[in-house]
Scaffold this active site. Structure first.
Site, PDB file in Angstrom:
ATOM      1  CB  CYS A 180      -0.927   0.026   1.203  1.00 28.82           C
ATOM      2  SG  CYS A 180      -1.960   1.514   1.172  1.00 28.82           S
ATOM      3  CB  ILE A 211       0.191  -3.954 -10.247  1.00 29.20           C
ATOM      4  CG1 ILE A 211      -0.856  -3.198 -11.063  1.00 29.20           C
ATOM      5  CG2 ILE A 211       1.189  -4.628 -11.115  1.00 29.20           C
ATOM      6  CD1 ILE A 211      -0.300  -2.099 -11.958  1.00 29.20           C
ATOM      7  N   GLY A 221      -6.676  -2.158 -13.715  1.00 27.07           N
ATOM      8  CA  GLY A 221      -7.422  -1.581 -14.839  1.00 27.07           C
ATOM      9  C   GLY A 221      -8.390  -2.506 -15.533  1.00 27.07           C
TER      10      GLY A 221
END
Lengths: 257, 303
Positions: free
Chosen positions: B131, B192, B245
């Protein structure tokens, strides 16, 4: 219960500089929504991954219509302003908690600033009993006639003095000294902060509708945080404007954090 | 439908299809269950859970950018105890696997969370060492190979579930970290996490995010993610959950062809609350139309 609707644009008129009023045919949301709730509006363009949260200004559940009054603040809202009548626009809602109308109240005080005025229109319509309305803006508050037509006692303020009292709404309230059982408000954070202070001094509870940058609009992403210290609790927490709000009690918001 | 098999096996856990959610974009499924039948998903990967409640970062935490967004939520979460008592019972009403994302500021905190959750009814752990929005821990463990190996091997001692390690793209060579995580004992990898990004409000002459920088996600990052999944799948032998994405089934198939066993839908959920279910249906349709009986036929077919 929330739904996604592809709503037909019935009206999309400019009502002031950079401010538009869009009426949509959205029967589910019109049936479910209450004053102070908002909808997520999607541009449908690939570069705009996030919907735009816009408060509902008026609800006509019988005819399946809702009205959104929005200001052009970026490319998404600019896109909405150019959407032609007859087009379908994707919206999700109703989102958020909305205002809680105080039962058996004799007098309600409504305070709106700038683009925070629109959600108070439906609230003013739903309120039973007397409403005193304070509306402020930089130069010319919108929708003032709507409140007058609903029979409310309306006071106007403008920062530049071009209409009504010269100054902000809270300064105006200090002059008028309204009395009431509940304050309902929406507007810039700085206005809400001073209003919450006024309400505390006058011992009237105040509901404030907050704004924050958000993503999902349904409480999943935890993007739209506001610091709240619940009554009787020693520690504060980050609550979600989209799901726990947008309406919070003014004395629970940590204004200076 | 009957002659296709959409099942995938992640570290011994069989998912009915390869589609899960990217941690942090789907809460614990509750909010999205108004839109999506959670029974349709292979797994729900929940928002990061720590041993104690975390308050997260100051707002603004969200900024839109072209084709994506930045976030700096900072892993706000109500803690493992709340998760165990509230979210697991909710998710167990559905026929879907539960992947719990674990976060921490230190090795001790990661281990404590893993221990607390080990006896709970979840299927897989996803260790968040990537993170970008927490100052200590988090990404530090994900960018230095020796640190990654150490935290994985320590957490592994405290965990009774298969352990997936989530990798950050914010490194020079992601295969180095992937190898380190595997040699530390990772049973699988997911990637990712978000790319570190920034947006400046030129009117106010200030960053849009309170934290100045935040994690970049959304359709715009997909080519980077596909490339990294491809590289990692070539470098290690454990199953990979690919994400970054993914908005539709075509995106998902790209990741599978790059070598991913499962795929996660993230930011697309904000644009389209039905996205996860649509990806599931799209994959089935693609398999039928292309006479693919099992996803292993196309997994990692890119040389």
């Amino acid at each position: 219960m929330k739904k996604i609707e592809y709503a037909e644009i019935l009206i999309n008129d400019k009502i002031a500089d950079d401010i538009y009023s869009m009426t949509l045919f959205s029967p589910f949301i019109a049936k479910e929504a209450k004053a102070g709730q908002f909808v997520e509006v999607y541009t449908g363009l690939g570069e705009h991954i996030l919907p735009r949260p816009i408060s509902i200004s008026e609800i006509d559940s019988q005819n399946g219509k809702i009205t959104l009054v929005y200001q052009i603040v970026g490319k998404g809202t600019e896109y909405f302003s150019k959407c032609p009548i007859g087009d379908l626009i994707k919206i999700m809602g109703p989102c958020g908690n909305g205002f809680e109308i105080k039962k058996n109240a004799k007098k309600h005080i409504l305070v709106g600033g700038g683009i925070g005025i629109p959600p108070l229109v439906q609230l003013c319509r739903d309120i039973k009993g007397k409403a005193v309305v304070f509306l402020g803006a930089k130069s010319n508050p919108v929708l003032t006639d709507k409140f007058r037509k609903l029979g409310a006692e309306v006071y106007i303020a403008s920062d530049d003095g071009s209409i009504g009292f010269k100054g902000n709404v809270v300064e105006l309230m200090k002059e008028i000294k309204p009395e009431g059982d509940m304050v309902y408000s929406c507007g810039p954070k700085i206005m809400l902060k001073f209003l919450a202070q006024w309400a505390k001094e006058n011992n009237i509870p105040v509901q404030v509708s907050m704004e924050e940058r958000m993503a999902c609009g349904i409480g999943a992403c935890v993007g739209c945080a506001v610091k709240i210290r619940k009554k009787g609790e020693s520690d504060w927490q980050n609550l979600k404007v989209c799901k726990d709000g947008p309406v919070f009690m003014g004395d629970e918001v940590m204004w200076d954090e | 439908m009957s002659n296709i098999n959409t099942e995938v096996n992640i570290c011994g856990v069989v998912m009915k299809n390869p589609v899960t959610t990217a941690s942090g974009t789907f809460g614990s499924g509750r909010e999205f269950s108004e839109f999506v039948d959670l029974n349709k998903l292979g797994a729900v990967t929940v928002k990061g859970v720590a041993s104690e409640p975390w308050k997260g970062n100051n707002a603004p935490r969200i900024a839109e950018v072209y084709g994506g967004m930045l976030n700096s939520v900072g892993l706000q979460n109500p803690g493992a105890e709340y998760f165990i008592n509230n979210d697991i019972p909710f998710l167990r009403q559905f026929d879907t696997k539960i992947i719990v994302n674990i976060c921490g500021h230190s090795i001790e905190e990661y281990c404590k969370a893993a221990e607390m959750l080990s006896d709970s009814d979840v299927d897989l752990f996803e260790l968040n060492i990537s993170c970008p929005n927490v100052s200590q821990g988090g990404i530090t463990f994900g960018t230095v190979p020796s640190m990654a190996e150490k935290v994985v091997s320590e957490v592994k001692k405290h965990c009774k579930k298969p352990l997936i390690v989530k990798l950050t793209p914010n490194v020079t060579d992601i295969t180095e970290i992937a190898r380190a995580a595997v040699s530390g004992g990772a049973d699988g990898l997911s990637l990712i996490n978000t790319l570190l990004g920034m947006k400046i409000d030129i009117k106010r002459r200030k960053p849009v995010l309170f934290n100045k920088v935040g994690g970049f996600s959304g359709p715009a990052v997909k080519p980077v993610a596909v490339r990294m999944v491809y590289q990692v799948c070539k470098a290690v032998d454990v199953p990979v959950i690919g994400m970054g994405g993914i908005s539709n089934y075509e995106d998902a198939i790209e990741f599978i062809m790059a070598g991913a066993t499962a795929v996660a839908v993230g930011t697309a959920n904000f644009n389209n609350p039905f996205a996860t279910a649509e990806v599931v249906e799209g994959i089935e349709k693609y398999m039928i139309e292309n006479s693919i009986k099992d996803l292993s036929e196309i997994r990692g077919i890119i040389d």
